[in-house]
Design an enzyme around this catalytic site. Structure first.
Site, PDB file in Angstrom:
ATOM      1  N   CYS A   9       0.877  -1.188   0.000  1.00 45.77           N
ATOM      2  CA  CYS A   9       0.000   0.000   0.000  1.00 45.77           C
ATOM      3  C   CYS A   9       0.907   1.229   0.000  1.00 45.77           C
ATOM      4  CB  CYS A   9      -0.972  -0.034   1.176  1.00 45.77           C
ATOM      5  SG  CYS A   9      -0.194  -0.036   2.804  1.00 45.77           S
ATOM      6  N   ASN A  12       2.273   1.406   4.414  1.00 45.36           N
ATOM      7  CA  ASN A  12       2.572   0.130   5.081  1.00 45.36           C
ATOM      8  C   ASN A  12       2.243   0.161   6.580  1.00 45.36           C
ATOM      9  OD1 ASN A  12       5.466  -2.073   5.594  1.00 45.36           O
ATOM     10  ND2 ASN A  12       3.362  -2.626   5.161  1.00 45.36           N
ATOM     11  N   CYS A  14      -1.493   0.635   7.352  1.00 45.47           N
ATOM     12  CA  CYS A  14      -2.935   0.329   7.440  1.00 45.47           C
ATOM     13  C   CYS A  14      -3.283  -0.900   6.592  1.00 45.47           C
ATOM     14  CB  CYS A  14      -3.781   1.519   6.997  1.00 45.47           C
ATOM     15  SG  CYS A  14      -3.604   2.985   8.057  1.00 45.47           S
ATOM     16  N   ARG A  15      -3.444  -0.721   5.287  1.00 47.02           N
ATOM     17  CA  ARG A  15      -3.989  -1.786   4.441  1.00 47.02           C
ATOM     18  C   ARG A  15      -3.061  -2.981   4.273  1.00 47.02           C
ATOM     19  NH1 ARG A  15      -5.108   2.177  -0.406  1.00 47.02           N
ATOM     20  NH2 ARG A  15      -3.225   3.052   0.559  1.00 47.02           N
ATOM     21  N   SER A  16      -1.800  -2.740   3.888  1.00 46.71           N
ATOM     22  CA  SER A  16      -0.950  -3.901   3.589  1.00 46.71           C
ATOM     23  C   SER A  16      -0.565  -4.733   4.809  1.00 46.71           C
ATOM     24  CB  SER A  16       0.274  -3.516   2.743  1.00 46.71           C
ATOM     25  OG  SER A  16       1.105  -2.620   3.410  1.00 46.71           O
ATOM     26  N   ASP A 127      -8.046   3.844   0.671  1.00 45.88           N
ATOM     27  CA  ASP A 127      -7.149   4.338   1.717  1.00 45.88           C
ATOM     28  C   ASP A 127      -7.985   4.836   2.912  1.00 45.88           C
ATOM     29  OD1 ASP A 127      -5.359   5.712   3.281  1.00 45.88           O
ATOM     30  OD2 ASP A 127      -4.436   6.809   1.626  1.00 45.88           O
TER      31      ASP A 127
HETATM   32  P1  4NP Z   1      -1.836   2.757   4.070  1.00 50.35           P
HETATM   33  O1  4NP Z   1      -2.505   4.095   4.657  1.00 50.35           O
HETATM   34  O2  4NP Z   1      -1.260   3.131   2.717  1.00 50.35           O
HETATM   35  O3  4NP Z   1      -2.983   1.822   3.963  1.00 50.35           O
HETATM   36  O4  4NP Z   1      -0.779   2.336   5.077  1.00 50.35           O
HETATM   37  C1  4NP Z   1      -1.844   5.312   4.723  1.00 50.35           C
HETATM   38  C2  4NP Z   1      -0.920   5.531   5.722  1.00 50.35           C
HETATM   39  C3  4NP Z   1      -0.298   6.762   5.809  1.00 50.35           C
HETATM   40  C4  4NP Z   1      -0.598   7.766   4.905  1.00 50.35           C
HETATM   41  C5  4NP Z   1      -1.526   7.536   3.890  1.00 50.35           C
HETATM   42  C6  4NP Z   1      -2.145   6.305   3.803  1.00 50.35           C
HETATM   43  N1  4NP Z   1       0.020   9.032   5.022  1.00 50.35           N
HETATM   44  O5  4NP Z   1      -0.305   9.929   4.219  1.00 50.35           O
HETATM   45  O6  4NP Z   1       0.875   9.227   5.899  1.00 50.35           O
END
Ligand code: 4NP
Length: 168
Positions: A9, A12, A14-16, A127
């Protein structure tokens, strides 16, 4: 050698990591730990070394009773060689991964996670970072659906206890 899956993602956190830990949970249940292994990474480096986001951890525990383990790392070019299948959470992640493979030699290893969904028709795992609890809840439901489909896909590659790997 196990068949190696990498979930990717943006951050790294939340989703992944949720995908990696849900998939590991299903792999243990299916008694396939020796045949399939999982890791996760982010296309961005904002959160390197951080544990999974607490909101994701709380939702995974509430909905599936699993703990999210791991620390964020950034996707790197050598991951194309290390892993057999790379699962992008959304279209931006997919493009950012392929941008590191200008000749396209690893293109067949990279897929969108939602291709493996059976019950959801969404094309991307949205996201949840700037969202509320319902966004995190949807991520868990969607990933459980996709991970079940992915497990079927990878197990179907099992032949007589070993796994037939695709050519790059
Ligand atoms: P992820 O979510 O890609 O599912 O881990 C996010 C985590 C952090 C951010 C965006 C999405 N950020 O902008 O910091």
């Amino acid at each position: 050698m196990p068949y190696k899956l990498l979930f990717v993602c943006l951050g790294n956190i939340c989703r992944s990591p949720a995908a990696e830990n849900i998939m590991n949970h299903l792999i243990v249940q299916a008694n396939l730990s020796k045949q399939i292994s999982c890791d996760s990474a982010g296309t961005a480096g904002y959160h390197i070394g951080n544990p999974p986001d607490e909101r994701m951890t709380i939702t995974a525990a509430a909905q599936l009773g699993i703990k999210l383990r791991g620390h964020a790392r950034q996707f790197k070019k050598s991951d194309f060689e290390t892993f057999d299948l790379i699962l992008a959470m959304d279209a931006a992640n997919y493009q950012d991964i392929l941008a590191l493979d200008p000749t396209g030699q690893y293109q067949n290893k990279v897929r969108l996670m939602c291709e493996f969904c059976a019950n959801y028709s969404l094309k991307e795992v949205p996201d949840p970072y700037y969202g509320g609890p319902e966004n995190f809840s949807l991520v868990i439901d969607l990933l459980l659906d996709a991970c079940n489909g992915l497990l079927q896909h990878v197990s179907s590659k099992c032949a007589k206890g070993s796994i037939v790997k695709d050519k790059s």
